[in-house]
Write an enzyme that holds these catalytic residues in place. Structure first.
Site, PDB file in Angstrom:
ATOM      1  N   HIS A   2       1.019  -1.017   0.066  1.00  0.00           N
ATOM      2  CA  HIS A   2       0.130   0.013   0.108  1.00  0.00           C
ATOM      3  C   HIS A   2       0.738   1.543   0.098  1.00  0.00           C
ATOM      4  O   HIS A   2       0.630   2.301   0.573  1.00  0.00           O
ATOM      5  CB  HIS A   2      -1.041   0.191   1.085  1.00  0.00           C
ATOM      6  CG  HIS A   2      -2.037  -0.972   1.163  1.00  0.00           C
ATOM      7  ND1 HIS A   2      -2.967  -0.947   0.374  1.00  0.00           N
ATOM      8  CD2 HIS A   2      -2.106  -2.225   2.040  1.00  0.00           C
ATOM      9  CE1 HIS A   2      -3.692  -2.103   0.603  1.00  0.00           C
ATOM     10  NE2 HIS A   2      -3.394  -2.538   1.399  1.00  0.00           N
ATOM     11  N   GLU A  43      -6.967 -12.981   4.213  1.00  0.00           N
ATOM     12  CA  GLU A  43      -7.657 -12.017   3.976  1.00  0.00           C
ATOM     13  C   GLU A  43      -9.104 -12.112   3.336  1.00  0.00           C
ATOM     14  O   GLU A  43      -9.853 -11.309   2.965  1.00  0.00           O
ATOM     15  CB  GLU A  43      -7.281 -10.798   3.216  1.00  0.00           C
ATOM     16  CG  GLU A  43      -5.680 -10.315   3.941  1.00  0.00           C
ATOM     17  CD  GLU A  43      -5.110  -9.212   3.355  1.00  0.00           C
ATOM     18  OE1 GLU A  43      -5.225  -8.220   3.571  1.00  0.00           O
ATOM     19  OE2 GLU A  43      -4.197  -9.686   2.198  1.00  0.00           O
ATOM     20  N   ASP A  90      -9.876  -6.413   4.985  1.00  0.00           N
ATOM     21  CA  ASP A  90      -9.994  -7.139   3.862  1.00  0.00           C
ATOM     22  C   ASP A  90     -11.198  -8.306   3.953  1.00  0.00           C
ATOM     23  O   ASP A  90     -11.990  -8.435   3.135  1.00  0.00           O
ATOM     24  CB  ASP A  90      -8.894  -7.618   3.091  1.00  0.00           C
ATOM     25  CG  ASP A  90      -8.224  -6.509   2.523  1.00  0.00           C
ATOM     26  OD1 ASP A  90      -8.988  -5.508   1.722  1.00  0.00           O
ATOM     27  OD2 ASP A  90      -7.125  -6.432   2.277  1.00  0.00           O
TER      28      ASP A  90
END
Length: 273
Positions: free
Chosen positions: A57, A162, A188
């Site tokens: 990210h 996730e 997530d």
């Protein structure tokens, strides 16, 4: 001439993992914004145990991540790097550059987890490519077998679950030799299960308990990210999760600090007008 040091930090194993297994809490800080090794020094001075360097990210280059990780390792911190999804090609480069752990996001099968282990571990446990010198050993030359042994002890492999598909494969993934920790990513997972943002939903808590049980059956650790707060952490610890606490992320700290500073100045100016 081959020089063998008497003792290295790499030879001592992963103390944070051993502490977590014994129930000792460890504090981690996420790194997305920082690009220099000073963030490792700040984290060490503040009393953190782990840097979680996030390449999934952020736009951080590998070079910056390796410099931060190598400094963290020198200071006695764990330096774990979350690589982009299914990007096994960067794993060896990061470990060669100074990282002590690799986090692979959104793993959904044992086969995917096996590829991560292969990239992160030297033979016979994996297929990591050979090299002669590592920053974790102070770039001192060691016999190949000794370097591999020390590197394997100092390296941890983290599998991030996730999705419902990943949770369903928790037992098979935990059974793999070379996997150290199964992480559950609540944010997530909440989306995948249809409970967007509700990280305290009972369905997610059940997933955490299922992963914790799978990890325990195979002598591994389980941890969780995206926790709502201290009370939520306590509930998840009771479900079997290790006390690994991602206490801060540099982007959040910076954004919060900037907003607070602007608010303080506006308030002071309003009071004087």
């Amino acid at each position: 001439m081959v020089v063998v040091p008497a003792q290295d930090a790499a030879d001592a194993g992963t103390g944070v993992l051993e502490g977590l297994a014994a129930g000792r809490p460890a504090l981690g800080v996420g790194v997305r914004h920082a690009r220099t090794a000073d963030v490792a020094r700040m984290a060490r001075g503040a009393g953190y145990d782990v840097l979680w360097i996030d390449l999934e990210h952020s736009a951080m280059p590998i070079d910056a991540a390796a410099q931060i990780a190598a400094t963290a390792t020198d200071l006695g911190l764990e330096a774990w790097v979350r690589v982009p999804e299914r990007d096994c090609g960067t794993i060896g480069r990061l470990l060669d550059g100074g990282a002590s752990g690799i986090i692979m996001p959104r793993v959904e099968t044992a086969e995917e987890a096996r590829r991560v282990v292969d990239a992160a571990r030297f033979p016979p446990r994996g297929q990591r490519s050979q090299l002669a010198l590592l920053p974790q050993n102070g770039f001192r030359r060691l016999p190949a077998a000794e370097l591999m042994r020390r590197a394997d002890r100092a390296t941890s492999v983290h599998i991030l679950l996730e999705s419902a598909a990943g949770i369903a494969q928790a037992d098979a993934i935990a059974a793999l030799d070379g996997v150290d920790i199964l992480h559950v990513g609540l944010n997530d997972l909440s989306v995948d299960l249809g409970h967007v943002g509700d990280v305290r939903h009972p369905a997610l808590t059940e997933c955490c308990a299922r992963v914790a049980a799978a990890a325990a059956r195979h002598g591994k650790l389980a941890a969780v990210g995206g926790v709502a707060g201290a009370d939520h952490y306590r509930d998840l610890l009771a479900a079997g999760m290790a006390p690994l606490i991602l206490a801060a992320i540099d982007t959040d700290i910076l954004a919060t600090g900037l907003a607070q500073r602007a608010q303080d100045w506006r308030q002071q100016l309003a009071e004087r007008s």
